[in-house]
Motif scaffolding. Structure first.
Motif, PDB file in Angstrom:
ATOM      1  N   GLU A   1       0.828  -1.200   0.000  1.00 24.33           N
ATOM      2  CA  GLU A   1       0.000   0.000   0.000  1.00 24.33           C
ATOM      3  C   GLU A   1       0.865   1.255   0.000  1.00 24.33           C
ATOM      4  N   GLY A   2       0.250   2.328  -0.420  1.00 31.26           N
ATOM      5  CA  GLY A   2       0.924   3.621  -0.440  1.00 31.26           C
ATOM      6  C   GLY A   2      -0.088   4.742  -0.485  1.00 31.26           C
ATOM      7  N   THR A   3       0.366   5.910  -0.797  1.00 25.09           N
ATOM      8  CA  THR A   3      -0.498   7.071  -0.969  1.00 25.09           C
ATOM      9  C   THR A   3      -0.178   7.702  -2.319  1.00 25.09           C
ATOM     10  N   GLY A   4      -1.126   8.453  -2.859  1.00 22.63           N
ATOM     11  CA  GLY A   4      -0.862   9.050  -4.152  1.00 22.63           C
ATOM     12  C   GLY A   4      -1.926  10.048  -4.547  1.00 22.63           C
ATOM     13  N   THR A   5      -1.662  10.719  -5.661  1.00 22.22           N
ATOM     14  CA  THR A   5      -2.583  11.705  -6.225  1.00 22.22           C
ATOM     15  C   THR A   5      -2.638  11.533  -7.729  1.00 22.22           C
ATOM     16  N   LEU A   6      -3.756  11.934  -8.324  1.00 22.82           N
ATOM     17  CA  LEU A   6      -3.935  11.907  -9.771  1.00 22.82           C
ATOM     18  C   LEU A   6      -3.488  13.238 -10.357  1.00 22.82           C
ATOM     19  N   GLN A   7      -2.680  13.163 -11.436  1.00 22.49           N
ATOM     20  CA  GLN A   7      -2.176  14.357 -12.069  1.00 22.49           C
ATOM     21  C   GLN A   7      -2.191  14.191 -13.583  1.00 22.49           C
ATOM     22  N   PRO A   8      -2.452  15.272 -14.346  1.00 20.71           N
ATOM     23  CA  PRO A   8      -2.282  15.202 -15.799  1.00 20.71           C
ATOM     24  C   PRO A   8      -0.805  15.044 -16.149  1.00 20.71           C
ATOM     25  N   VAL A   9      -0.538  14.339 -17.223  1.00 18.81           N
ATOM     26  CA  VAL A   9       0.850  14.159 -17.652  1.00 18.81           C
ATOM     27  C   VAL A   9       1.416  15.487 -18.143  1.00 18.81           C
ATOM     28  N   ASP A  10       0.640  16.199 -18.950  1.00 18.62           N
ATOM     29  CA  ASP A  10       1.082  17.494 -19.463  1.00 18.62           C
ATOM     30  C   ASP A  10       0.672  18.568 -18.456  1.00 18.62           C
ATOM     31  N   GLN A  11       1.586  18.899 -17.594  1.00 16.21           N
ATOM     32  CA  GLN A  11       1.332  19.885 -16.541  1.00 16.21           C
ATOM     33  C   GLN A  11       2.591  20.702 -16.337  1.00 16.21           C
ATOM     34  N   GLN A  12       2.455  22.017 -16.327  1.00 16.65           N
ATOM     35  CA  GLN A  12       3.606  22.905 -16.214  1.00 16.65           C
ATOM     36  C   GLN A  12       3.339  23.943 -15.136  1.00 16.65           C
ATOM     37  N   ASN A  13       4.372  24.200 -14.342  1.00 19.18           N
ATOM     38  CA  ASN A  13       4.324  25.274 -13.358  1.00 19.18           C
ATOM     39  C   ASN A  13       4.929  26.532 -13.968  1.00 19.18           C
ATOM     40  N   ILE A  14       4.323  27.666 -13.715  1.00 20.24           N
ATOM     41  CA  ILE A  14       4.813  28.943 -14.218  1.00 20.24           C
ATOM     42  C   ILE A  14       5.576  29.618 -13.084  1.00 20.24           C
ATOM     43  N   PHE A  15       6.861  29.921 -13.347  1.00 15.27           N
ATOM     44  CA  PHE A  15       7.726  30.516 -12.338  1.00 15.27           C
ATOM     45  C   PHE A  15       8.040  31.964 -12.707  1.00 15.27           C
TER      46      PHE A  15
END
Length: 687
Positions: free
Chosen positions: A421-435
Motif C-alpha cells: 500500500e501507499g499514498t498518491g494523487t492523480l495528475q495530468p501528464v502534461d502539466q507545467q508550473n509557471i515561475f
C-alpha cells in the motif's frame, strides 16, 4: 543625676527594648526576607536616631552588594561627593569588618586599627556589625552599616554596639527560622513526591497512568487542573484530565486544547507559560484565545513529557530551564497545568511541575512501550483469563499443540494476494508550473482558475521599477547622442574645406562623431537587452491547457515575487493522466523484487477518496531510483502509474487515492504477519 534625666534614660531604654522585642516577634512570623530586613534597618535608625542604615552582602567578585537601605548612602549621596579612592577605602573597611567578624564603632576618618587600610570617609561615626542574611533560600554573612553622630561617652558607644548586636542576633534567629521552615517544606514535598512517584509507576496501563499523572500531579503541584496529552506523530491527543473520569473526544474544549498544545510544542521549548500582558505570534495567539474563551483559566503552563533515552551529566537548573531539548530526550506527550484564580508561578510551583513532567514522562513511556508489544491485547486477555488458571493435563497440551500445528500449516500452505500500500494523487501528464523570471511586482493577471489558455498566451505581467527606470535612462541617452550627431553633421557641412582652421575643426568633429557612434552602438545594445528583460516579465503559458491555481487575484495581484517563485500551474486536462504514488522506502523492496520476477508491468488498483465504492486499475510505468522524505519526514519512493483516462470518472487534479500494488501471491501467514517478522529481523537479528 536628676530624676528627669533618669526618667528620660529609662524611657529611651524602654523604647529600644520595644524595638528589639518587636523585631524578635516579627522574625518568627511568615514574613518575607525583604520585609524583615527593611524592618531591621528601620528599627536600627529609630533606636540610634541615625542618618542612615545600609545592609551589605559580599558577591562572587569579592565586592559588596547593597540589598537594603534607608536614609543616607555615603557612596551615592551627591552632597558628600566621595571620590573613587574614598569609595574604595570604604569598601575595604567593609571587607575588613567582615573578616574581623565583630561589631565595631569607627570614628570619622579612621579605620579598625592602624594596621588596616580601610577608612571611614565621613565626618560622622560608623557602626559596622556582621549579620547573617537570608537571600534566595541561602544564608550568608553580610555587614550592617549604621551612620550616626559620634556618641558623647564611651558608655553610650557601648550601648549602641549592644543594640545593633542584638538586632543582628535576631537576624540570625530569623535565618534559622527560615531554614527550619524550608526544611519542613522540603520534608512535606518529599513525602508528597514519594507518594506521587510510587503511584505513577504502579501501573503499566496507559490510560491508568495518565489518570494518575493528572490527579496525583494536581495534588503535588497544588494547582486547579492538570491535563495529560499523548504525542502521536506530530499531533497531541488528550488522555486524561484531573477530576474527570472520561474524556469526551467530540468536546470543543478538548479539540481546542489539543490544537493549542500542538502549536506550542512545535516551538520545542523546555516549558511554556502564558502571561496576559505578553504578545505571542499569531499561530499561538489564535488557538490560545480560542481555548481560554471556554476554559476561563487565569494561569496556564505547558510542560513536555519526555523520556531520557541515554544517560548524560545533569546540567545546571537554570540551563535546564532555558536550553532547547536535548537529543538524549524523546518527547512522548505534554501536561497542561491550569489555575482558575490569580496565582503567581513561583520557583516552588515550577520545580514541582517539572518533577511531575519528568517522572510522568518516564511512567507514560514505560506504559506505551509495554502496550506496543506484539499481540499485547491477546496476551493481556490471556493473563486475566480463567482458563490460564486451570490445571492443564498432557492431553490438553497435546490437543493445543495439534491445533497450533494445524493453524501453522494453514498459514504456510494457503496462498494469499500480497499487496503493498501507499499514498498518491492523480495528475495530468502534461502539466507545467509557471515561475517568476525575475524579481518584481505582479502588475496584471489576465486569467482565472479554469480558464482555457493556448500555448504562448500571456498569463500575467510583472513590473520592475528599476528596470523601467534604467530603460528610460538609456532611451534618454540615445536621444541625446542622436541630437549631438545631427549637430555635428550640420556643422561639418557648413565648414570651408579650403580653410586650414576649418579642416582642423572638421577633424575634431569627425573624431567626436566616431566616439558618439560607438556610444550610440553601446546604448542600442543596452536597449535591446533591457527590451528582452522587459519581455521576460510577460509570463506566457508553455502549453495549451487549463489554469489550475485558484484565487489568483487574492494571492498574487500587486504582490512582490522573487525569481524562481512558483506562481501558477497550467495543465492539459484532456490529455493522458497518471498516478503519482508514494511508497515507504522500507516497502519498495517487495515491489522491486516482484517487478524482477514479472515479465509485464505490475498492476496497481486504487480507490478515489471521493468515490470509495469504485475500484480502478493501472500499471506501473516507472519507479524512482532514489528515496526522498515525504511530508512527515519518512523516506519514500515515487512510483508513476499509467492510467486509462476514459475509465475513471470525475478526474480532478491532485485528487487523493489509496493505491495498492499487486506483488503476486505469498503464504497467508507471511501476508498477515510479515510486519511482525520484519520487526523481529530489524530489532532482534539486526538485519
Amino acid at each position: 543625676m536628676t530624676t528627669d534625666e533618669s526618667s528620660s534614660i529609662e524611657n529611651v531604654w524602654q523604647e529600644i527594648e520595644e524595638l528589639v522585642m518587636g523585631l524578635a516577634q516579627i522574625s518568627r512570623t511568615e514574613i518575607s526576607s525583604q520585609r524583615f530586613y527593611s524592618e531591621l534597618v528601620e528599627r536600627a535608625i529609630q533606636g540610634l536616631g541615625a542618618r542612615g542604615a545600609l545592609l551589605w552582602i559580599p558577591d562572587s567578585h569579592r565586592d559588596f552588594e547593597l540589598i537594603e537601605q534607608q536614609g543616607l548612602n555615603p557612596e551615592t549621596d551627591p552632597i558628600l561627593g566621595l571620590s573613587q579612592e574614598q569609595v574604595h577605602r570604604h569598601r575595604m573597611l567593609l571587607n575588613e569588618a567582615l573578616l574581623e567578624n565583630e561589631p565595631a564603632s569607627i570614628a570619622a576618618g579612621t579605620g579598625l586599627s592602624a594596621e588596616h587600610q580601610g577608612k571611614n570617609p565621613l565626618s560622622e561615626n560608623l557602626i559596622l556589625c556582621p549579620v547573617r542574611v537570608m537571600r534566595d533560600s541561602v544564608a550568608s554573612i553580610g555587614i550592617l552599616e549604621i551612620i550616626h553622630s559620634a556618641p558623647r561617652s564611651y558608655a553610650a558607644q557601648e550601648g549602641y554596639l549592644r543594640f545593633i548586636s542584638a538586632l543582628c542576633e535576631i537576624s540570625e534567629d530569623f535565618c534559622q527560622h527560615q531554614q527550619l521552615l524550608k526544611l519542613q517544606e522540603l520534608e512535606t514535598l518529599w513525602e508528597e513526591f514519594e507518594r506521587f512517584s510510587e503511584h505513577v509507576h504502579l501501573h503499566l496501563d496507559t490510560q491508568q497512568t495518565a489518570y494518575i499523572i493528572a490527579n496525583e500531579g494536581r495534588l503535588l503541584i497544588n494547582c486547579d487542573r492538570v491535563s495529560v496529552l499523548q504525542r502521536s506523530g506530530s499531533a497531541y491527543r488528550l488522555l486524561a484530565a484531573s477530576g474527570v473520569e472520561s474524556i469526551e473526544r467530540r468536546s470543543e474544549s478538548v479539540q481546542r486544547l489539543e490544537t493549542l498544545v500542538n502549536r506550542i510544542q512545535a516551538l520545542n521549548r523546555p516549558y511554556w507559560n502564558w502571561e496576559a500582558d505578553q504578545n505571542y505570534p499569531p499561530q499561538i495567539t489564535e488557538p490560545l484565545h480560542a481555548y481560554l474563551d471556554l476554559a476561563a483559566s487565569r494561569s496556564l503552563m505547558i510542560f513536555p513529557l519526555k523520556h531520557i533515552t541515554q544517560e548524560s551529566t545533569e546540567p545546571d537548573k537554570n540551563t535546564r530551564l532555558h536550553d532547547q531539548s536535548s537529543p538524549a530526550e524523546q518527547t512522548i506527550g505534554a501536561i497542561v497545568v491550569e489555575q482558575f484564580h490569580e496565582a503567581s508561578a513561583g520557583q516552588t510551583f515550577l520545580d514541582r511541575s517539572l518533577a511531575v513532567a519528568r517522572h510522568g514522562g518516564t511512567a507514560l513511556y514505560n506504559a506505551l512501550q509495554y502496550e506496543s508489544f506484539p499481540f499485547f491485547p491477546v496476551l493481556k486477555f490471556w493473563s486475566h483469563s480463567p482458563v490460564r488458571k486451570r490445571q492443564l493435563t498432557w492431553r490438553k497440551l497435546a490437543t493445543a499443540g495439534v491445533v497450533l500445528a494445524v493453524i501453522a500449516a494453514l498459514l504456510i500452505l494457503i496462498p494469499a494476494d500480497f499487496t503493498i500500500e501507499g499514498t498518491g494523487t492523480l495528475q495530468p501528464v502534461d502539466q507545467q508550473n509557471i515561475f517568476a523570471t525575475a524579481d518584481g511586482i505582479v502588475d496584471q493577471i489576465l486569467v482565472q482558475q479554469g480558464d482555457e489558455v493556448t500555448q504562448d498566451q500571456t498569463l500575467l505581467t510583472l513590473r520592475d521599477s528599476e528596470l523601467e527606470l534604467e530603460s528610460s535612462r538609456v532611451r534618454g541617452e540615445i536621444q541625446t547622442v542622436q541630437k549631438r550627431l545631427a549637430v555635428i553633421q550640420a556643422a561639418r557641412l557648413e565648414l570651408n574645406p579650403t580653410d586650414a582652421d576649418a579642416l582642423q575643426r572638421a577633424n575634431r568633429l569627425t573624431a567626436e562623431q566616431e566616439e558618439l557612434n560607438e556610444r550610440l552602438k553601446s546604448l542600442t545594445e543596452q536597449r535591446t537587452l533591457l527590451k528582452n528583460q522587459q519581455d521576460a516579465l510577460l509570463l506566457k503559458s508553455p502549453i495549451a491547457g487549463e489554469v489550475l491555481t485558484w484565487d489568483l487575484q487574492e494571492k498574487l495581484l500587486a504582490r512582490p515575487v522573487q525569481r524562481g517563485q512558483r506562481l501558477l500551474t497550467v495543465a492539459h486536462l484532456a490529455g493522458p493522466w497518471e498516478l503519482k504514488m508514494q511508497v515507504p522506502d522500507s516497502e519498495v523492496g517487495h515491489v522491486l523484487e516482484a517487478q524482477r520476477r514479472s515479465e509485464t508491468p505490475l498492476n496497481v488498483s486504487f480507490l478515489l477518496l471521493t468515490d470509495p465504492d469504485q475500484t480502478y486499475t493501472g500499471t506501473i510505468q516507472s519507479i524512482a531510483a532514489t528515496a526522498e522524505p515525504d511530508q512527515e519526514g519518512t523516506p519514500a519512493v515515487q512510483i508513476t502509474v499509467k492510467l486509462d483516462r476514459e475509465a475513471i470518472k470525475g478526474l480532478r487534479p491532485g485528487a487523493s487515492v489509496l493505491p495498492q500494488i499487486d506483488c503476486g501471491q505469498r503464504s497467508l501467514g507471511y501476508v498477515w504477519l510479515r510486519r511482525l517478522w520484519e520487526t523481529v529481523q530489524r530489532e532482534v537479528f539486526l538485519f
